[in-house]
Write an enzyme that holds these catalytic residues in place. Structure first.
Site: not given
Ligand SMILES: [Zn+2]
Lengths: 386, 137
Positions: A291, A341
């Site tokens: 992440y 994203y």
């Protein structure tokens, strides 16, 4: 297998993935995008929408279960779950479906994320939502955005361990280089150079523009079924080998400054659970989807998940370690920094592609992939294997 | 500018700050300091608490320099610093604030090159908010 320790191991598999295009601005709304991604994932799996009986999503998702189920024509739902803490919940959606299916509560689960973050407002500009409780200690002083909160930890990290902006650049570059190979990525044909990075504008020093993820419109989904059912599906199953959630003792979210040890975030406790219930070790991981809302989260995660020692995350990135052919290729679709994203869901789908052998930056023979959710908030992680 | 919106646990901090005092919540039984304020003690689970005065001296644990995009009132002062200060009495208690040249000075009053991790600082108060100024050594 009898329920108990290890019952989840390889008991379920991801058999379908789907996504919409990614863009700064898409014309359709979040609900429509969610339906498109979910139906694409079910089609990929070869499973009819009427067979879906479980849903899992994470907070900050605006498309609710009722609307999705009705629009897509799902059957009777017997399990639905919503995981807290935004991007920290991405991997937990798959973990919750795996647990429900293993426990016999459901048989076909769908997880999804739909988001118009590229064309919609930035969450931190909503001051009425921002101000209650913990924000009283930070926002009046101008610590307004996630970038500021993480930059504070980053400055301390660089100071304490002697890591540099070149290490952060290595992360940004690896993601960008992989995005340059991925036609679905927002940064598909836009290379990044060290000079561009070093001369870009600051967002919150020591974080510059390229240390921050994209703002993207798009939706993704995946389908989880039992390992037994997976054998009859259209695609090669990608097994959920191990899964973890983590909210460590005395954790405080992105402003973890009130913890005794602010630089050991949720990755550390997620990793302890993940490896404990796994047959694998970090050395067995062929490729990782980590992440990357901000570049320093990757350094912290490399340490937390055990790929290097504490404080060694920066040095680990040297010599092309994160690139194709390196020690640990990361974010092979481009990640949140350069593909899209979408609160980390693209990392799950890319992990599946790597283990199917269909990534645009394929790691030859990849058989184990770590996928992580947001570090710096209560988090989750998956260890996938082919 | 954003004003603090206190919750029940945090309200005393802001009431003391409005009087120019820096106080930290402490357990009424075991005496352990804690921040942010909360209903019970994580060490002994006591619900008794007291607000203990601290010296207002500490060191910069970390800092950032924020640049736009920012909320309008903050963008007008950008680039500005935000610091995290470790209190002398309790290094694990770290308060977010701004390092300025004097009470009431703007967020960008201190040149960024004067920011340094480990720098000694002292609390001052303006308009109900604690601010931090460099400690003269
Ligand atoms: Zn106590």
């Amino acid at each position: 297998m009898a329920a108990g320790s290890g019952a989840l191991k390889d008991a379920t598999a991801i058999v379908g993935i789907g996504q919409t295009p990614f863009a700064k601005r898409l014309p359709e709304d979040e609900r429509t995008l969610a339906c498109r991604a979910v139906l694409a994932a079910l089609d990929d799996a070869g499973i009819a929408p009427g067979e879906v009986d479980a849903l899992a999503s994470y907070t900050m998702e605006e498309t609710d279960e009722v609307e999705l189920a009705k629009a897509c024509g799902f059957g009777d739902l017997t399990f639905f779950s919503k995981v807290g803490f935004g991007g920290g919940g991405s991997c937990a959606t798959v973990a919750h479906l795996a647990a429900a299916i293993t426990a016999g509560q459901a048989s076909v689960g769908v997880a999804w994320r739909s988001r118009k973050r590229g064309s919609g407002p930035r969450p931190w500009t909503n001051t009425t939502v921002q101000l209650p409780t913990p924000a009283q200690w930070t926002r009046p002083f101008g610590l307004l955005r996630p970038a500021d909160e993480i930059a504070m930890l980053t400055r301390r990290y660089l100071h304490e361990y002697g890591a540099t902006r070149d290490h952060l650049f290595n992360v940004a570059l690896a993601c960008r280089n992989r995005a340059n190979q991925n036609p679905a990525a927002i940064m598909y044909d836009r290379p990044l150079t060290r000079e561009m990075y070093m001369t870009s504008r600051w967002i919150s020093e020591p974080l510059c523009l390229f240390d921050n993820c994209l703002e993207t419109d798009g939706a993704l989904a995946c389908v989880v079924v039992s390992a037994e059912r997976a054998r009859d599906c259209r695609r090669t199953p990608v097994y959920v080998h191990s899964a973890a959630q983590s909210l460590p003792a005395q954790h405080h979210g992105m402003v973890n400054y009130w913890n005794d040890d602010p630089l050991t975030g949720p990755a550390w406790s997620a990793a302890r659970h993940l490896w404990k219930h796994s047959d694998l070790t970090p050395e067995d991981v062929d490729v990782a989807q980590i992440y990357d809302a901000f570049t320093p989260l990757v350094l912290l995660s490399l340490e937390g998940y055990g790929f290097c020692g504490r404080g060694e995350g920066g040095a680990f990135t040297e010599g092309g370690a994160l690139e194709t052919g390196g020690l640990l290729p990361v974010n092979t679709g481009g990640g949140g920094l350069s593909e899209a994203y979408v609160h980390g869901f693209n990392l799950i789908n890319e992990g599946v592609r790597q283990l199917r052998g269909t990534s645009t930056a394929q790691v030859p023979g990849a058989s184990a992939c770590l996928v992580t959710a947001g570090e710096g908030v209560p988090t989750s992680a998956l260890l996938l294997r082919s | 500018m954003l004003r603090p919106v206190p919750d029940a646990d945090g309200a005393p901090f802001w009431e003391y700050a409005a009087q120019g005092e820096l106080r930290v919540q402490a357990c009424g039984d075991c005496g352990e300091l804690r921040f942010p304020p909360r209903p019970c003690c994580p060490h002994c689970q006591s619900f008794a608490s007291a607000w203990r005065p601290v010296s207002g001296r500490g060191r910069v644990w970390s800092y950032v320099v924020a640049h736009p995009p920012l909320l309008p009132d903050y963008a007008a002062q950008a680039p500005y610093n935000v610091v995290v200060v470790e209190l002398d009495e309790a290094p694990r208690i770290r308060l977010v604030g701004n390092l300025v040249t004097g009470a009431g000075q703007p967020l960008d009053s201190l040149p960024p090159h004067r920011l340094r991790i480990g720098a000694r600082v002292r609390a001052v108060f303006h308009d109900g908010l604690p601010q931090w100024v460099p400690e003269r050594s």
